[in-house]
Design a protein around this motif. Structure first.
Motif, PDB file in Angstrom:
ATOM      1  N   GLU A 117       0.839  -1.190   0.000  1.00 34.58           N
ATOM      2  CA  GLU A 117       0.000   0.000   0.000  1.00 34.58           C
ATOM      3  C   GLU A 117       0.877   1.244   0.000  1.00 34.58           C
ATOM      4  OE1 GLU A 117      -2.790   0.055   3.138  1.00 34.58           O
ATOM      5  OE2 GLU A 117      -3.841  -1.769   2.503  1.00 34.58           O
ATOM      6  N   ILE A 118       0.491   2.242  -0.800  1.00 35.72           N
ATOM      7  CA  ILE A 118       1.294   3.459  -0.980  1.00 35.72           C
ATOM      8  C   ILE A 118       0.392   4.661  -0.717  1.00 35.72           C
ATOM      9  CG2 ILE A 118       2.519   4.887  -2.657  1.00 35.72           C
ATOM     10  CD1 ILE A 118       3.446   2.367  -4.010  1.00 35.72           C
ATOM     11  N   ARG A 119       0.946   5.631  -0.028  1.00 39.38           N
ATOM     12  CA  ARG A 119       0.239   6.887   0.182  1.00 39.38           C
ATOM     13  C   ARG A 119       0.896   7.958  -0.669  1.00 39.38           C
ATOM     14  NH1 ARG A 119      -0.648  10.083   5.949  1.00 39.38           N
ATOM     15  NH2 ARG A 119      -1.943  11.784   5.110  1.00 39.38           N
ATOM     16  N   THR A 120       0.127   8.587  -1.549  1.00 38.31           N
ATOM     17  CA  THR A 120       0.665   9.587  -2.462  1.00 38.31           C
ATOM     18  C   THR A 120       0.702  10.945  -1.773  1.00 38.31           C
ATOM     19  OG1 THR A 120      -1.481  10.189  -3.365  1.00 38.31           O
ATOM     20  CG2 THR A 120      -0.359   8.305  -4.361  1.00 38.31           C
ATOM     21  N   PRO A 121       1.452  11.911  -2.352  1.00 36.73           N
ATOM     22  CA  PRO A 121       1.465  13.268  -1.772  1.00 36.73           C
ATOM     23  C   PRO A 121       0.079  13.915  -1.755  1.00 36.73           C
ATOM     24  CG  PRO A 121       3.311  12.986  -3.271  1.00 36.73           C
ATOM     25  CD  PRO A 121       2.454  11.764  -3.412  1.00 36.73           C
ATOM     26  N   GLU A 122      -0.843  13.438  -2.612  1.00 36.92           N
ATOM     27  CA  GLU A 122      -2.203  13.989  -2.618  1.00 36.92           C
ATOM     28  C   GLU A 122      -3.104  13.285  -1.611  1.00 36.92           C
ATOM     29  OE1 GLU A 122      -0.775  12.677  -5.335  1.00 36.92           O
ATOM     30  OE2 GLU A 122       0.021  14.538  -6.196  1.00 36.92           O
ATOM     31  N   ASN A 123      -2.507  12.503  -0.665  1.00 37.89           N
ATOM     32  CA  ASN A 123      -3.260  11.767   0.366  1.00 37.89           C
ATOM     33  C   ASN A 123      -4.198  10.733  -0.248  1.00 37.89           C
ATOM     34  OD1 ASN A 123      -2.132  12.933   2.669  1.00 37.89           O
ATOM     35  ND2 ASN A 123      -3.505  14.692   2.558  1.00 37.89           N
ATOM     36  N   ARG A 124      -3.790  10.166  -1.342  1.00 37.45           N
ATOM     37  CA  ARG A 124      -4.509   9.031  -1.914  1.00 37.45           C
ATOM     38  C   ARG A 124      -3.802   7.746  -1.493  1.00 37.45           C
ATOM     39  NH1 ARG A 124      -5.267   9.867  -8.229  1.00 37.45           N
ATOM     40  NH2 ARG A 124      -6.476   7.962  -7.951  1.00 37.45           N
ATOM     41  N   TYR A 125      -4.593   6.720  -1.206  1.00 38.64           N
ATOM     42  CA  TYR A 125      -4.043   5.423  -0.818  1.00 38.64           C
ATOM     43  C   TYR A 125      -4.213   4.462  -1.990  1.00 38.64           C
ATOM     44  CZ  TYR A 125      -3.937   7.114   4.004  1.00 38.64           C
ATOM     45  OH  TYR A 125      -3.661   7.818   5.152  1.00 38.64           O
ATOM     46  N   LEU A 126      -3.102   3.870  -2.419  1.00 41.92           N
ATOM     47  CA  LEU A 126      -3.110   2.961  -3.564  1.00 41.92           C
ATOM     48  C   LEU A 126      -2.570   1.604  -3.136  1.00 41.92           C
ATOM     49  CD1 LEU A 126      -1.638   5.326  -6.302  1.00 41.92           C
ATOM     50  CD2 LEU A 126      -4.031   4.920  -5.782  1.00 41.92           C
ATOM     51  N   SER A 127      -3.243   0.554  -3.568  1.00 41.29           N
ATOM     52  CA  SER A 127      -2.735  -0.807  -3.383  1.00 41.29           C
ATOM     53  C   SER A 127      -2.050  -1.216  -4.681  1.00 41.29           C
ATOM     54  CB  SER A 127      -3.882  -1.770  -3.060  1.00 41.29           C
ATOM     55  OG  SER A 127      -3.397  -3.109  -3.004  1.00 41.29           O
ATOM     56  N   VAL A 128      -0.738  -1.409  -4.635  1.00 40.43           N
ATOM     57  CA  VAL A 128       0.071  -1.688  -5.831  1.00 40.43           C
ATOM     58  C   VAL A 128       0.540  -3.135  -5.781  1.00 40.43           C
ATOM     59  CG1 VAL A 128       2.089  -1.041  -7.172  1.00 40.43           C
ATOM     60  CG2 VAL A 128       0.826   0.703  -5.917  1.00 40.43           C
ATOM     61  N   ASP A 129       0.236  -3.894  -6.843  1.00 38.90           N
ATOM     62  CA  ASP A 129       0.668  -5.290  -6.965  1.00 38.90           C
ATOM     63  C   ASP A 129       1.512  -5.412  -8.221  1.00 38.90           C
ATOM     64  OD1 ASP A 129      -0.996  -6.864  -4.826  1.00 38.90           O
ATOM     65  OD2 ASP A 129      -2.393  -5.474  -5.776  1.00 38.90           O
ATOM     66  N   LEU A 130       2.714  -5.982  -8.078  1.00 42.46           N
ATOM     67  CA  LEU A 130       3.633  -6.175  -9.204  1.00 42.46           C
ATOM     68  C   LEU A 130       3.874  -7.669  -9.376  1.00 42.46           C
ATOM     69  CD1 LEU A 130       4.479  -3.299  -7.823  1.00 42.46           C
ATOM     70  CD2 LEU A 130       6.347  -3.404  -9.466  1.00 42.46           C
ATOM     71  N   TYR A 131       3.671  -8.156 -10.624  1.00 46.37           N
ATOM     72  CA  TYR A 131       3.824  -9.573 -10.931  1.00 46.37           C
ATOM     73  C   TYR A 131       4.852  -9.722 -12.052  1.00 46.37           C
ATOM     74  CZ  TYR A 131      -0.683  -9.695  -8.512  1.00 46.37           C
ATOM     75  OH  TYR A 131      -1.685  -9.540  -7.611  1.00 46.37           O
ATOM     76  N   PRO A 132       6.052 -10.263 -11.769  1.00 44.18           N
ATOM     77  CA  PRO A 132       7.031 -10.479 -12.852  1.00 44.18           C
ATOM     78  C   PRO A 132       6.618 -11.653 -13.732  1.00 44.18           C
ATOM     79  CG  PRO A 132       7.864 -11.359 -10.773  1.00 44.18           C
ATOM     80  CD  PRO A 132       6.558 -10.677 -10.446  1.00 44.18           C
ATOM     81  N   LEU A 133       6.729 -11.463 -15.051  1.00 45.76           N
ATOM     82  CA  LEU A 133       6.395 -12.522 -16.002  1.00 45.76           C
ATOM     83  C   LEU A 133       7.623 -13.387 -16.268  1.00 45.76           C
ATOM     84  CD1 LEU A 133       4.265 -10.511 -18.584  1.00 45.76           C
ATOM     85  CD2 LEU A 133       3.481 -11.863 -16.639  1.00 45.76           C
ATOM     86  N   PRO A 134       7.440 -14.674 -16.582  1.00 46.30           N
ATOM     87  CA  PRO A 134       8.585 -15.546 -16.885  1.00 46.30           C
ATOM     88  C   PRO A 134       9.341 -15.045 -18.110  1.00 46.30           C
ATOM     89  CG  PRO A 134       6.578 -16.833 -16.507  1.00 46.30           C
ATOM     90  CD  PRO A 134       6.152 -15.397 -16.614  1.00 46.30           C
ATOM     91  N   HIS A 135      10.666 -15.295 -18.119  1.00 45.66           N
ATOM     92  CA  HIS A 135      11.498 -14.908 -19.265  1.00 45.66           C
ATOM     93  C   HIS A 135      11.137 -15.758 -20.477  1.00 45.66           C
ATOM     94  CE1 HIS A 135      14.240 -12.183 -17.189  1.00 45.66           C
ATOM     95  NE2 HIS A 135      14.159 -13.009 -16.162  1.00 45.66           N
ATOM     96  N   GLN A 136      11.122 -15.114 -21.667  1.00 42.76           N
ATOM     97  CA  GLN A 136      10.874 -15.821 -22.909  1.00 42.76           C
ATOM     98  C   GLN A 136      11.831 -15.315 -23.980  1.00 42.76           C
ATOM     99  OE1 GLN A 136       6.779 -15.355 -23.990  1.00 42.76           O
ATOM    100  NE2 GLN A 136       6.011 -16.621 -22.308  1.00 42.76           N
ATOM    101  N   ASP A 137      12.478 -16.272 -24.674  1.00 44.28           N
ATOM    102  CA  ASP A 137      13.379 -15.936 -25.796  1.00 44.28           C
ATOM    103  C   ASP A 137      14.457 -14.944 -25.377  1.00 44.28           C
ATOM    104  OD1 ASP A 137      11.768 -17.556 -27.339  1.00 44.28           O
ATOM    105  OD2 ASP A 137      10.482 -15.903 -27.957  1.00 44.28           O
ATOM    106  N   GLN A 138      14.980 -15.111 -24.146  1.00 44.60           N
ATOM    107  CA  GLN A 138      16.073 -14.278 -23.643  1.00 44.60           C
ATOM    108  C   GLN A 138      15.703 -12.806 -23.563  1.00 44.60           C
ATOM    109  OE1 GLN A 138      18.774 -15.794 -22.474  1.00 44.60           O
ATOM    110  NE2 GLN A 138      17.883 -17.755 -23.087  1.00 44.60           N
TER     111      GLN A 138
END
Length: 810
Positions: free
Chosen positions: A536-557
């Protein structure tokens, strides 16, 4: 001939040997300096080890043997051969030199030694002066002459420590045996840490130079011997590979050329050495070939007629093959832009019919549907016999009754039969079975490709619909947070129009420190571990964001790709905060109700008796005192009334009013107080605002509490800014902003709690903002607080409906 052969071989072998000898000499010089460098390092290490042995022996005498002897011997006794570190080290190193065949040099000397054998020579005295001048110098190393012989020397200073001062300090403190042996003159009167001597150790330089020279000469001898052996082998291979071929070339000239001109070439080969004779012979041969070429040109003219006939035949064949190539090219080029299999087959039938000048072309599909597709739609087509279908299992074509059947198949699938028909017998040379089978294979591959492309396009459209159907922001980025693809929901958090600005905003968002590892940002953590990260991230504008990052598998180098899913959870956060605030107010209100009821009764008695006492006495001073008691009693009752308001069940607040009118009315009350404190009050009231759903009296109480808080937060010459506006949520917003000291994040989370105040004792009850929060909650509005350079309270009021049943608070 043998002499000339020997001459050529001699030139080659002599040049090769001279080059090898020069190379060997260079290598030997390099090896000598390399061996000399290695042995210099070795003799330096041995000299330092010899010096270290002497130091270890002296340290043992000083730290172990001498203290033990002092403990054993009677007080004042001193045994020179067992307690003098100089004597013991000198004797041990001398005996070691006798046993060591290397003949090293070792001396422990000083300027005024007790033993004259330890007196420093000029070289050693110079070393002592060097160590005296440079106290930081701990070791000296260089080559020097000793008795006409060059040595590699290592030296260290001899400094007097606390344990040495008994024997080398004041003669009065020295042991009696030492005075009897050496007298009381030399070796005394040194001071602590004085560098009065030096220990020198080294080995003769000849120890390294003679072995280095001997080893280099040994390798050089072996190298020269190897050169001569190599020259002999080269001579044998030269005879085998070069001279034998030259002899064979001479034999060919003698046997194949018998003319007078050719004989002159052979004679030249025998007059000089092989290479020179061969060059002149080739020149003569070129002359002969030129003459032969002239004859061949004349002969070639007779062949023109036959060549023309062959050229015509080849041209016909090339036209036929060019038509086949054009057919294949048209099939491949026509694949671009085709949407379905029917369009592909239609184009294929037309191209095949034009290529073979056919009457009709029919494609019989043998997969599932058993459909037929004709080039010319108005012609009647026959059904396909089972025997013809068997072609799919054979690698051949069938021609019968002016009809050609070609199997359409690939290695993976059998698709159908292509039938080409003519009105008359076609040219058999135009029906190459290999070309026709290749045509069938190419058509099958095109059908497979168009179906695969259709499936991919369908899946892509479906994924795109899903991607765009997600209302929350969803992006695909690379390692540098460059946006590869983003859905429309990203416009809510990345409003910038240009791509670069949107990527800049995204990088700023993903640069927040990770909650799991403060040294890494959330993007760096995903790249490093290649595992999903949620935060969860709080922005300077006092907005709360839930951020999810998903790395994808490597393909063709390819480099890492990351899916970013962002959800705005600000409403949920605000709802939780309001629920928590409501729960706190409810709990405190229940407690306050009990306290208020317990205090209210005694206060009523106090007021009653103050009125009775006031009526009973006539003294004015007493009346003034009674008025003070009454005033504070009423103040306490007002606080109790506020407590009761917190604890009573909430009622719907009816009424409507113009917020700008009430704001100006309250300003008239407080403008005198503001002027007295030199506070500047600015207004920015939006015109034509609709009425709000709030009774004017309640609104005055809300604004009064906020105004008093702003005044309390300001010192002289402060500034208050008030503005009203219509919010995007179709609510009327009232904001009051001051440039006071501000409110910390910790305090903001508690300012609406009852009895919570940061003011000095007697300056506030902590109920003002609690009452405001209660009113706003009952109205169905909300209140927001933000404090950075300034402190700003914003209240959002619901708009009054056109027709309402007005009710007032009891």
């Amino acid at each position: 001939m043998f002499t000339q052969t020997l001459n050529l071989r001699f030139k080659f072998i002599t040049g090769l040997v001279m080059f090898a000898l020069a190379l060997g000499l260079c290598i030997s010089i390099i090896m000598y300096f390399h061996f000399n460098s290695l042995l210099e390092s070795e003799i330096s290490q041995r000299s330092r080890m010899l010096l270290a042995q002497s130091n270890a022996l002296q340290d043992y005498v000083k730290t172990q043997l001498r203290p033990e002897m002092f403990n054993i011997l009677p007080e004042g006794r001193f045994v020179l051969k067992a307690m003098s570190s100089s004597y013991i080290s000198r004797q041990v190193m001398a005996n070691l030199n006798i046993q060591d065949a290397s003949g090293y040099h070792y001396r422990r000397v000083s300027i005024k030694p007790r033993n004259l054998e330890s007196k420093a020579n000029p070289f050693e005295a110079g070393l002592i002066e060097i160590f005296k001048k440079d106290k930081t110098l701990k070791i000296w190393e260089d080559n020097t002459l000793v008795d006409g012989k060059e040595y590699h020397m290592v030296a260290r200073p001899v400094t007097f420590t606390e344990s040495c001062m008994q024997c080398h300090g004041d003669p009065k403190d020295a042991p009696r045996e030492l005075i009897e042996i050496y007298g009381g003159t030399n070796g005394f009167n040194y001071t602590l840490n004085d560098a009065a001597g030096v220990v020198v150790a080294g080995f003769p330089v000849d120890m390294i130079r003679e072995p280095a020279m001997s080893l280099t000469l040994h390798y050089l001898s072996l190298y020269i011997l190897g050169i001569f052996l190599f020259a002999g082998l080269i001579s044998l291979f030269f005879d085998r590979l070069v001279m034998k071929n030259l002899h064979e070339l001479t034999r060919i000239f003698r046997t194949r050329f018998s003319g007078e001109q050719e004989q002159r070439i052979i004679d030249r080969l025998g007059q000089k050495d092989e290479i020179e004779g061969l060059i002149e012979g080739v020149e003569e041969l070129a002359t002969c070939l030129s003459s032969a070429r002239t004859q061949l040109v004349e002969h070639a003219q007779t062949l023109e007629k036959r060549v023309e006939e062959r050229t015509l035949t080849l041209h016909t064949e090339s036209e036929r093959h060019l038509a086949d190539v054009r057919l294949f090219v048209s099939l491949l080029s026509g694949f671009t832009g085709i949407q379905n299999t029917l369009s592909l087959i239609t184009g294929v039938l037309e191209n095949v019919g034009n290529r073979f000048k056919a009457k009709q072309v029919v494609y019989y599909c043998t997969v599932a549907s058993e459909n037929q597709y004709s080039w010319k739609k108005d012609a009647v087509t026959d059904t396909l016999d089972q025997a013809i279908k068997e072609l799919l299992w054979k690698n051949e074509v069938l021609f019968e009754n002016n009809k050609l059947y070609v199997p359409i198949k690939s290695q993976e699938s059998h698709w159908g039969i292509l039938c080409i028909s003519w009105n008359s017998q076609p040219d058999p040379q135009d029906l190459d079975p290999a070309i026709l089978l290749a045509l069938g294979l190419q058509i099958a591959i095109l059908i497979e490709n168009i179906q695969a492309f259709s499936n991919i396009r369908f899946q892509n459209d479906m994924l795109q619909s899903i991607f765009e159907g997600i209302s929350d922001p969803l992006l695909l980025i690379d390692l540098d947070a460059n946006i590869i693809i983003a859905n429309k929901g990203c416009d809510t958090i990345l409003p910038a129009e240009s791509r670069s600005e949107r990527e800049k905003e995204l990088k700023s968002l993903l640069s927040h420190p990770s909650s799991a590892n403060k040294n890494n940002t959330i993007l760096d953590l995903v790249i490093k571990k290649e595992t999903p990260v949620s935060q969860e991230i709080r922005t300077p504008e006092n907005r709360y964001l839930s951020v999810d990052l998903y790395p994808l598998p490597h393909q063709d180098q390819r480099s890492l790709r990351i899916v970013v899913y962002i959800k705005d959870i600000t409403p949920e956060k605000q709802m939780i905060e309001r629920m928590q605030q409501t729960e706190r107010l409810s709990a405190i209100g229940k407690m306050a109700a009990g306290i208020a009821h317990e205090i209210n009764n005694p206060l009523g008695v106090i007021r009653l008796y103050t009125d009775l006492v006031k009526d009973a006495v006539e003294n004015k001073d007493t009346h003034a005192d009674i008025d003070v008691i009454s005033k504070h009693t009423r103040s306490v009752q007002k606080i109790i009334q506020n407590l009761l308001n917190l604890s009573r069940p909430k009622q719907v607040i009816s009424g409507r009013c113009s917020i700008n009118t009430v704001v100006r009315s309250v300003f008239e009350i407080f403008k005198t107080q503001g002027a007295s404190k030199r506070i500047t009050i600015e207004f920015d009231l939006e015109a034509s605002l609709p009425d709000i759903k709030c009774d004017a009296a309640i609104l005055e109480q809300i604004l009064t509490n906020l105004w008093l808080n702003a005044f309390d937060a300001l010192t002289d010459q402060g500034k208050i800014h008030i503005h009203t506006r219509m919010s995007p949520e179709k609510q009327v917003a009232f904001c009051i902003e001051d440039n006071g000291q501000g409110i910390s994040e910790e305090v903001i989370s508690h300012i609406f709690d009852p009895f919570y105040t940061t003011k000095k004792i007697g300056k506030g009850t902590g109920l003002g903002l609690s009452v405001v929060y209660g009113f706003i909650t009952e109205l169905g509005g909300r209140i927001e607080v933000k404090s950075d350079d300034t402190t700003r309270f914003c209240i959002f009021f619901p708009i009054a409906e056109h027709e309402t049943n007005l009710r007032t608070l009891p």
